[in-house]
Enzyme design. Structure first.
Site, PDB file in Angstrom:
ATOM      1  N   HIS A  93       0.799  -1.223   0.000  1.00 33.69           N
ATOM      2  CA  HIS A  93       0.000   0.000   0.000  1.00 33.69           C
ATOM      3  C   HIS A  93       0.832   1.273   0.000  1.00 33.69           C
ATOM      4  O   HIS A  93       0.257   2.359   0.089  1.00 33.69           O
ATOM      5  CB  HIS A  93      -0.945   0.021   1.204  1.00 33.69           C
ATOM      6  CG  HIS A  93      -2.220  -0.720   0.980  1.00 33.69           C
ATOM      7  ND1 HIS A  93      -3.369  -0.129   0.505  1.00 33.69           N
ATOM      8  CD2 HIS A  93      -2.531  -2.024   1.147  1.00 33.69           C
ATOM      9  CE1 HIS A  93      -4.323  -1.017   0.396  1.00 33.69           C
ATOM     10  NE2 HIS A  93      -3.856  -2.176   0.787  1.00 33.69           N
ATOM     11  N   GLY A 159      -0.975  -3.908   4.921  1.00 31.05           N
ATOM     12  CA  GLY A 159      -0.044  -4.776   5.628  1.00 31.05           C
ATOM     13  C   GLY A 159       0.459  -4.131   6.906  1.00 31.05           C
ATOM     14  O   GLY A 159       0.728  -2.923   6.941  1.00 31.05           O
ATOM     15  N   VAL A 160       0.611  -4.939   7.973  1.00 28.70           N
ATOM     16  CA  VAL A 160       0.979  -4.348   9.258  1.00 28.70           C
ATOM     17  C   VAL A 160       2.452  -3.959   9.321  1.00 28.70           C
ATOM     18  O   VAL A 160       2.840  -3.149  10.169  1.00 28.70           O
ATOM     19  CB  VAL A 160       0.633  -5.279  10.444  1.00 28.70           C
ATOM     20  CG1 VAL A 160      -0.844  -5.638  10.423  1.00 28.70           C
ATOM     21  CG2 VAL A 160       1.493  -6.520  10.462  1.00 28.70           C
ATOM     22  N   TYR A 451       0.880   8.166   4.192  1.00 33.68           N
ATOM     23  CA  TYR A 451       0.306   8.703   2.959  1.00 33.68           C
ATOM     24  C   TYR A 451       1.449   9.334   2.157  1.00 33.68           C
ATOM     25  O   TYR A 451       1.404  10.481   1.753  1.00 33.68           O
ATOM     26  CB  TYR A 451      -0.766   9.758   3.269  1.00 33.68           C
ATOM     27  CG  TYR A 451      -2.097   9.186   3.696  1.00 33.68           C
ATOM     28  CD1 TYR A 451      -2.175   8.037   4.485  1.00 33.68           C
ATOM     29  CD2 TYR A 451      -3.285   9.790   3.320  1.00 33.68           C
ATOM     30  CE1 TYR A 451      -3.392   7.522   4.881  1.00 33.68           C
ATOM     31  CE2 TYR A 451      -4.510   9.276   3.719  1.00 33.68           C
ATOM     32  CZ  TYR A 451      -4.554   8.136   4.501  1.00 33.68           C
ATOM     33  OH  TYR A 451      -5.768   7.633   4.892  1.00 33.68           O
TER      34      TYR A 451
END
Length: 510
Positions: A93, A159-160, A451
């Site tokens: 991500h 994903g962590v 972000y």
């Protein structure tokens, strides 16, 4: 100046792996080179922003999907020996693709096989492998207890590994703080291939990876998290108000004065987007309590919204994690799906708002949203306050604490079929960002690491990057915590092996 390694180093890398691994045949099925028929499938499997799935996007020389930490140690040692860069991917991500793209020859360590979650209900703790997604974490916690939760991402495919190491907010973070605030141990493979836990890595490195981004310091393989109490029943709502006919601008403006000051049990976020010819303001909420109490409280603090009992739905905490992502609340197994639906091209901008944005500026934001390039853009607002006001800016590298009313993001999407027009959409995103300058935080203009935005500054691809150059992009993410991050980096990775366009640089050797 350093010269980038050549692609021919790959054969040396693979030869090194064959010597490093005692049982090399056991890892051949986790090594993917371009000659492997599954190479593209594995590479594309976790790309969550299709801007970085084009033919022109640089591809890895090798992708490795390790099944244990020892294999990661071998990959790091061999990449160092042969001059290849490492990019680590847990969910894919990264909004600028830095977990799976590099401009110089590189190897992807894809943690997809390391996704185990081990829950200890009595202790209220869990060990979570870094390749797990937040949806997998939510699902596994709920399978053991309906009254324990964790502030994981709203999107369950995140994903962590990256989420926790960048801070990581979730629907209960106003009550309990960020994901990183509730990490109590971790495991990392460092630049020497050593496997360390909190005790052996030391408190400085442990501090750094809880909001400073893991990719600057090593390969994080697992997190130990503190599980948090949630009620058996929570209440949700999602209310749309149009700008044209339902007072959407006034409600949005007033929300700024209400949501950050609300009770810690209440999360009310805002999404603004175009729906055909109208601009729609969506208020979405999760409340840690029953519907009657929520309606009474909302009528007290935000009567203008007009919330009534019929707008509210009571459900379990785990169902609310699906609801908040606009998914059906059954089956719960949907949380286990690693693949996001409708992956498109995306450019993100993030800000922190410390003084309410004037209504005239909000009207300008609406006007911009009506422009052709913004037809699939959304503004996304996450209220702060509550517990976030109580944690020191230096407690973790994530500094956006007291005084931040909310996080404001602009997410500009477009379809793959419009890839030739990408510059047009990215240009709109930059114009929006410039427009917002007077209304958001300044000195520095704060931004959220998760972000990621390369527009605010980058390191040199090869050669050293000075502290001053890195400060341009790092101060928005970390503020004064950047200095301590640089000291940690200098201590644990002085040669800057773990690097990317926005990695923490070490201080030069003197």
């Amino acid at each position: 100046m350093e010269t980038p390694p050549s692609a021919s180093n790959v054969s040396s890398f693979l030869e090194c792996l064959s010597q490093e691994c005692e049982n090399y045949s056991s890892i051949t099925n986790i090594i993917y080179t371009p000659s492997n028929p599954s190479f593209e499938t594995v590479l594309d499997s976790s790309i969550q922003n299709s801007r970085f799935a084009s033919e022109s996007t640089p591809k890895p020389q090798v992708t490795i999907t390790p099944k244990n930490e020892a294999q990661i140690s071998s990959v790091i040692r061999c990449a160092k020996k042969t001059g290849l860069e490492i990019r680590t991917r847990s969910g894919g991500h990264d909004m600028e693709g830095l977990s799976f793209v590099s401009k110089i020859p590189f190897v992807i360590v894809d943690l997809v096989n390391l996704s185990k979650v081990t829950i200890e209900v009595e202790e209220k703790t869990a060990w979570v492998e870094a390749g797990a997604t937040t949806g997998i974490v939510h699902y596994n916690i709920a399978a053991k207890s309906p009254t324990l939760g964790f502030p994981g991402a709203i999107a369950p495919t995140v994903g962590v590994g990256g989420h926790y190491s960048g801070g990581g907010y979730g629907l209960i973070f106003r009550k309990y703080g960020l994901a990183a605030d509730n990490v109590i141990d971790a495991r990392i493979v460092n630049v020497n291939g050593d496997i360390l836990d909190r005790e052996s890595m030391g408190e400085d490195l442990f501090w750094a990876i809880k909001g400073g981004g893991g990719a600057s310091f090593g390969v994080i393989t697992a997190w130990k998290i503190k599980l948090l109490d949630v009620p058996e029943t929570v209440t949700v709502f999602s209310i749309n108000r149009s700008v044209e006919e339902q007072n959407g601008v006034d409600l949005w403006h007033h929300w700024q004065y209400v949501a950050p000051q609300a009770d810690k049990d209440l999360f009310v976020g805002v999404i603004v987007l175009r729906v055909e010819t109208t601009v729609q303001v969506n208020f979405f909420s999760v409340f840690l309590g029953g519907a009657d109490r929520l309606v009474s409280y909302m009528q007290e603090i935000f009567p203008e919204l007009g919330l009534v009992r019929e707008d509210c739905t009571e459900m379990s905490w785990i169902q609310s994690t699906l609801f908040s992502n606009q998914m059906p609340i059954d089956p719960l197994e949907a949380l286990l799906n690693r693949t996001a639906t409708g992956v498109r091209q995306l450019k993100a901008k993030s800000d922190y708002v410390r003084n309410p944005v004037p209504i005239t500026a909000i009207e300008g934001m609406v006007t911009m949203l009506r422009e052709p390039e913004a037809n699939a853009t959304m503004y996304y607002m996450v209220p702060y306050g509550g517990r976030m006001n109580e944690i020191s800016e230096s407690e973790t590298p994530f500094p956006h604490r007291a005084g931040a009313l909310y996080k404001l993001a602009s997410l500009t999407y477009w379809e793959d079929s419009e890839a030739a027009d990408s510059d047009k959409y990215i240009s709109w995103s930059r114009r929006y960002y410039e427009y917002m300058t007077p209304y958001v935080s300044s000195s520095p203009r704060e931004a959220y690491l998760n972000y990621r935005d390369l527009d605010i500054g980058v390191n040199n691809v090869v050669g050293e990057t000075s502290y001053e150059q890195a400060s341009v992009w790092a101060k928005p993410y970390y503020k004064d915590n950047f200095d301590r991050l640089v000291r940690v980096k200098t201590a644990v990775d002085p040669d800057n092996f773990f690097r990317n366009e926005q990695s923490i640089p070490p201080l030069p050797c003197v």
